[in-house]
Design an enzyme around this catalytic site. Structure first.
Site, PDB file in Angstrom:
ATOM      1  N   ARG A  33       0.823  -1.206   0.000  1.00  0.00           N
ATOM      2  CA  ARG A  33       0.000   0.000   0.000  1.00  0.00           C
ATOM      3  C   ARG A  33       0.857   1.255   0.000  1.00  0.00           C
ATOM      4  O   ARG A  33       0.793   2.092  -0.909  1.00  0.00           O
ATOM      5  CB  ARG A  33      -0.891  -0.001   1.263  1.00  0.00           C
ATOM      6  CG  ARG A  33      -1.773   1.221   1.417  1.00  0.00           C
ATOM      7  CD  ARG A  33      -2.241   1.394   2.879  1.00  0.00           C
ATOM      8  NE  ARG A  33      -1.301   2.188   3.646  1.00  0.00           N
ATOM      9  CZ  ARG A  33      -1.531   3.427   4.105  1.00  0.00           C
ATOM     10  NH1 ARG A  33      -2.686   3.998   3.917  1.00  0.00           N
ATOM     11  NH2 ARG A  33      -0.603   4.075   4.783  1.00  0.00           N
ATOM     12  N   GLY A  74      -7.653  13.045   4.268  1.00  0.00           N
ATOM     13  CA  GLY A  74      -7.504  11.998   5.272  1.00  0.00           C
ATOM     14  C   GLY A  74      -6.034  11.706   5.481  1.00  0.00           C
ATOM     15  O   GLY A  74      -5.545  10.619   5.202  1.00  0.00           O
ATOM     16  N   ASP A 117      -7.543  16.111   8.109  1.00  0.00           N
ATOM     17  CA  ASP A 117      -8.037  14.917   8.802  1.00  0.00           C
ATOM     18  C   ASP A 117      -9.053  15.289   9.878  1.00  0.00           C
ATOM     19  O   ASP A 117      -8.885  16.287  10.588  1.00  0.00           O
ATOM     20  CB  ASP A 117      -6.897  14.098   9.427  1.00  0.00           C
ATOM     21  CG  ASP A 117      -7.275  12.625   9.528  1.00  0.00           C
ATOM     22  OD1 ASP A 117      -6.748  11.823   8.729  1.00  0.00           O
ATOM     23  OD2 ASP A 117      -8.146  12.279  10.369  1.00  0.00           O
ATOM     24  N   GLU A 176     -16.234  17.351   4.819  1.00  0.00           N
ATOM     25  CA  GLU A 176     -17.503  17.896   4.335  1.00  0.00           C
ATOM     26  C   GLU A 176     -17.842  19.210   5.043  1.00  0.00           C
ATOM     27  O   GLU A 176     -18.339  20.161   4.416  1.00  0.00           O
ATOM     28  CB  GLU A 176     -18.643  16.888   4.565  1.00  0.00           C
ATOM     29  CG  GLU A 176     -18.537  15.619   3.730  1.00  0.00           C
ATOM     30  CD  GLU A 176     -17.569  14.570   4.283  1.00  0.00           C
ATOM     31  OE1 GLU A 176     -16.773  14.890   5.200  1.00  0.00           O
ATOM     32  OE2 GLU A 176     -17.593  13.440   3.768  1.00  0.00           O
ATOM     33  N   GLU A 178      -5.878   7.997   0.519  1.00  0.00           N
ATOM     34  CA  GLU A 178      -5.994   6.544   0.700  1.00  0.00           C
ATOM     35  C   GLU A 178      -7.330   6.333   1.388  1.00  0.00           C
ATOM     36  O   GLU A 178      -7.452   6.455   2.595  1.00  0.00           O
ATOM     37  CB  GLU A 178      -4.823   6.016   1.527  1.00  0.00           C
ATOM     38  CG  GLU A 178      -4.654   4.513   1.395  1.00  0.00           C
ATOM     39  CD  GLU A 178      -5.614   3.720   2.265  1.00  0.00           C
ATOM     40  OE1 GLU A 178      -6.804   3.563   1.858  1.00  0.00           O
ATOM     41  OE2 GLU A 178      -5.190   3.261   3.326  1.00  0.00           O
ATOM     42  N   GLU A 203     -16.751   1.592   4.262  1.00  0.00           N
ATOM     43  CA  GLU A 203     -16.197   2.757   4.951  1.00  0.00           C
ATOM     44  C   GLU A 203     -16.659   4.057   4.315  1.00  0.00           C
ATOM     45  O   GLU A 203     -16.565   5.122   4.923  1.00  0.00           O
ATOM     46  CB  GLU A 203     -14.657   2.717   5.016  1.00  0.00           C
ATOM     47  CG  GLU A 203     -14.073   3.455   6.182  1.00  0.00           C
ATOM     48  CD  GLU A 203     -12.563   3.236   6.359  1.00  0.00           C
ATOM     49  OE1 GLU A 203     -12.112   2.083   6.277  1.00  0.00           O
ATOM     50  OE2 GLU A 203     -11.866   4.234   6.593  1.00  0.00           O
TER      51      GLU A 203
HETATM   52  C1  LIG Z   1      -7.240   5.099   5.648  1.00  0.00           C
HETATM   53  S1  LIG Z   1      -6.670   6.410   6.646  1.00  0.00           S
HETATM   54  C2  LIG Z   1      -5.296   7.016   5.686  1.00  0.00           C
HETATM   55  C3  LIG Z   1      -4.288   7.779   6.493  1.00  0.00           C
HETATM   56  C4  LIG Z   1      -3.054   8.238   5.722  1.00  0.00           C
HETATM   57  N1  LIG Z   1      -3.405   9.015   4.559  1.00  0.00           N
HETATM   58  C5  LIG Z   1      -2.179   7.084   5.305  1.00  0.00           C
HETATM   59  O1  LIG Z   1      -2.116   6.801   4.123  1.00  0.00           O
HETATM   60  O2  LIG Z   1      -1.579   6.460   6.177  1.00  0.00           O
HETATM   61  C6  LIG Z   1      -7.948   7.563   6.366  1.00  0.00           C
HETATM   62  C7  LIG Z   1      -7.879   8.828   7.183  1.00  0.00           C
HETATM   63  O3  LIG Z   1      -8.896   9.688   6.684  1.00  0.00           O
HETATM   64  C8  LIG Z   1      -9.525  10.350   7.736  1.00  0.00           C
HETATM   65  N2  LIG Z   1     -10.889  10.682   7.266  1.00  0.00           N
HETATM   66  C9  LIG Z   1     -11.805   9.804   6.814  1.00  0.00           C
HETATM   67  N3  LIG Z   1     -12.948  10.443   6.459  1.00  0.00           N
HETATM   68  C10 LIG Z   1     -12.731  11.752   6.698  1.00  0.00           C
HETATM   69  C11 LIG Z   1     -13.539  12.921   6.549  1.00  0.00           C
HETATM   70  N4  LIG Z   1     -14.793  12.842   6.099  1.00  0.00           N
HETATM   71  N5  LIG Z   1     -13.001  14.102   6.911  1.00  0.00           N
HETATM   72  C12 LIG Z   1     -11.734  14.176   7.402  1.00  0.00           C
HETATM   73  N6  LIG Z   1     -10.929  13.107   7.558  1.00  0.00           N
HETATM   74  C13 LIG Z   1     -11.416  11.914   7.208  1.00  0.00           C
HETATM   75  C14 LIG Z   1      -9.467   9.371   8.891  1.00  0.00           C
HETATM   76  O4  LIG Z   1      -9.533  10.047  10.152  1.00  0.00           O
HETATM   77  C15 LIG Z   1      -8.141   8.676   8.670  1.00  0.00           C
HETATM   78  O5  LIG Z   1      -7.097   9.270   9.393  1.00  0.00           O
END
Ligand SMILES: C[S@@+](CC[C@H](N)C(=O)[O-])C[C@H]1O[C@@H](n2cnc3c(N)ncnc32)[C@H](O)[C@@H]1O
Length: 471
Positions: free
Chosen positions: A101, A125, A147, A177, A197, A206
């Site tokens: 990944r 995110g 985030d 949003e 991601e 999700e």
């Molecule tokens: C799958 S993790 C990826 C983290 C990082 N980008 C990485 O690759 O290691 C997804 C991240 O997106 C954030 N996230 C998900 N939906 C979100 C939203 N609607 N608004 C802000 N952050 C969001 C989560 O808190 C999480 O930290």
């Protein structure tokens, strides 16, 4: 059947076995697109959201507990659970440690200077800030990470400062949003690249893709790049050895069929997330859906696929072979490594039909040459590729379907239902649909529908099955 990774079983009574599929508009009549609701009864005891990257009970960041006073709406409660789940270091370690990944993202951001160098990048995110830092190291002029999990956003800021990248990279904390609605992400409409991601189990568990699409439409400048830009979901049949059933055939010499039937009952209601070996895939594969992140809309995240016919693998792989690990354990009898049942039931001499116990879903995401001109890359979660933390998603059949081996007939003229051992099918016709769950408490959950029928080479069909699996 096998222990699900991060998938919480639903309410036992919430779904009728073999109920007509009710997710994905036009599911039974063909055609794609469109909404469609998850249906089913409200699950009053719905569990908290379980993220794709399941956190353990490991260290939680300071202040991670939900501490907002006053009553919360259901949506806020779901969000609190969701962002709370990203407040564990373990979950971020799991993601970062998934080299397939993380290294794919790194390549896309650091090996494509014509896309990144001197450009403005937004990281939706951002978690620990890793992708933002890759973008900075790849030469981006400005990077904004966003985030919604307050604790991890603070950690991202600290990581970025520690890396000496504070001059280029900033972090905005909040739900995307809400930040978009308030105009609080600086530089809206001017970003060259959006990276995220967002992928969940079976790609769409999700529901984070909706967030990415909203950000794309507001933050990117016209013609801006989205990384990754293509996502494709695949389906193929799996053998009994892909399931946990063989373990219970021989537990120190005792068979435990009650455990097997209980596991199967559960697996008929919920999708099972578990690694499936390439050798345990027993049919050809088909593409369920391909999504173009640069052009798709939220409506495209709910769909019903076309009909595909899966046939026994042309290379003769039957899925019931004992692998080296199994053979090494033969006779020990404690750990399922003997798999005697698999040998006996699948006609271990290799002459019988190929038995298909269900279908497995996986996805690939491409950082294609459309945007990555110097080095395009693909992140694959295929059973044939190195396993990732997404593993694969299994949808079990209540009864296996017997398939004629490749070039082995399946004519439909013998006695017995098409797809039975006496009358192996030439193929299995499948259609897969996906729709967001509409239950308030499970807003980020996914309902997957599966229709399937055994087909003979003369076109004769076995019984038609339609099931819904929850994630
Ligand atoms: C799958 S993790 C990826 C983290 C990082 N980008 C990485 O690759 O290691 C997804 C991240 O997106 C954030 N996230 C998900 N939906 C979100 C939203 N609607 N608004 C802000 N952050 C969001 C989560 O808190 C999480 O930290």
């Amino acid at each position: 059947m096998s222990q699900a990774l991060g998938v919480t079983p639903p309410d036992e009574d919430a779904i009728d076995d073999d109920a007509p599929a009710n997710v994905g508009a036009g599911l039974l009549s063909g055609g794609g697109g469109g909404g469609g609701g998850g249906g089913g009864k409200m699950n009053a005891t719905a569990p908290a959201f379980t993220p794709t990257k399941k956190p353990s009970a490991g260290p939680v960041m300071a202040g991670a507990a939900a501490d907002q006073p006053g009553p919360r709406t259901t949506e806020q409660a779901v969000d609190d659970d969701y962002f709370g789940s990203y407040s564990y270091f373990d979950i971020h370690r799991t993601m970062l440690d998934d080299v397939a990944r993380t290294a794919t993202y790194r390549t896309s951001l650091e090996k494509n200077p014509s896309l990144i160098a001197g450009k403005k990048v937004v990281d939706i995110g951002c978690g620990t800030g890793i992708l933002s830092m890759f973008a900075a190291r790849g030469g981006a002029e400005v990077v904004v990470g966003v985030d919604g999990a307050a604790q991890i956003a603070a950690v991202a800021r600290a990581n970025i400062a520690h890396a000496g990248l504070g001059g280029k990279v900033s972090v905005v904390q909040g739900k995307v949003e809400e930040l978009l609605a308030a105009g609080s992400i600086p530089g809206a409409g001017t970003f060259d690249v959006l990276v995220s991601e967002w992928m969940g189990y079976a790609l769409l568990y999700e529901s984070m893709l909706d967030t990415v699409l909203a950000a794309r439409d507001t933050l990117l400048k016209p013609g801006g790049a989205v990384l990754p830009d293509i996502a494709t979901i695949h389906v193929a049949g799996f053998s009994r050895n892909a399931t946990s059933l063989p373990f219970w055939d021989d537990v120190y010499g005792f068979e435990m069929p009650v455990v097997q039937s209980t596991l199967l009952k559960d697996a008929l209601k919920s999708a099972v997330v578990c690694p499936v070996k390439g050798d345990h895939v027993v049919t050809s594969s088909a593409e369920v859906r391909s999504l173009d992140m640069a052009t798709m809309t939220v409506a495209d995240t709910e769909f019903s696929s076309g009909e595909y016919v899966l046939t026994a693998r042309a290379d003769g792989t039957r899925g019931d072979e004992l692998d080296a690990e199994v053979q090494a354990g033969k006779g020990e009898g404690a750990t399922g490594l003997t798999q005697q049942g698999a040998l006996l039931t699948e006609g271990g001499d290799g002459s019988g039909p190929v038995m298909c116990y269900g279908v497995v879903l996986w996805f690939d995401t491409a950082f294609s040459a459309r945007f990555c001109k110097e080095e395009a890359v693909i992140l694959s979660t295929s059973p044939y590729a190195k396993q990732t933390h997404w593993a694969q998603t299994m949808l079990h059949f209540p009864e296996p379907i017997a398939l004629a081996p490749a070039r082995g007939g399946g004519g439909g003229s013998a006695g017995g239902a098409v797809g039975s051992k006496e009358n192996p099918a030439a193929g299995i016709k499948v259609r897969v649909g996906m729709a967001k769950c509409t239950e308030e408490e499970r807003l980020r959950a996914l309902d997957i529908s599966l229709e399937y029928t055994a087909v003979a080479s003369d076109g004769k069909e076995g019984s038609h099955h339609a099931k819904i699996f929850r994630m």
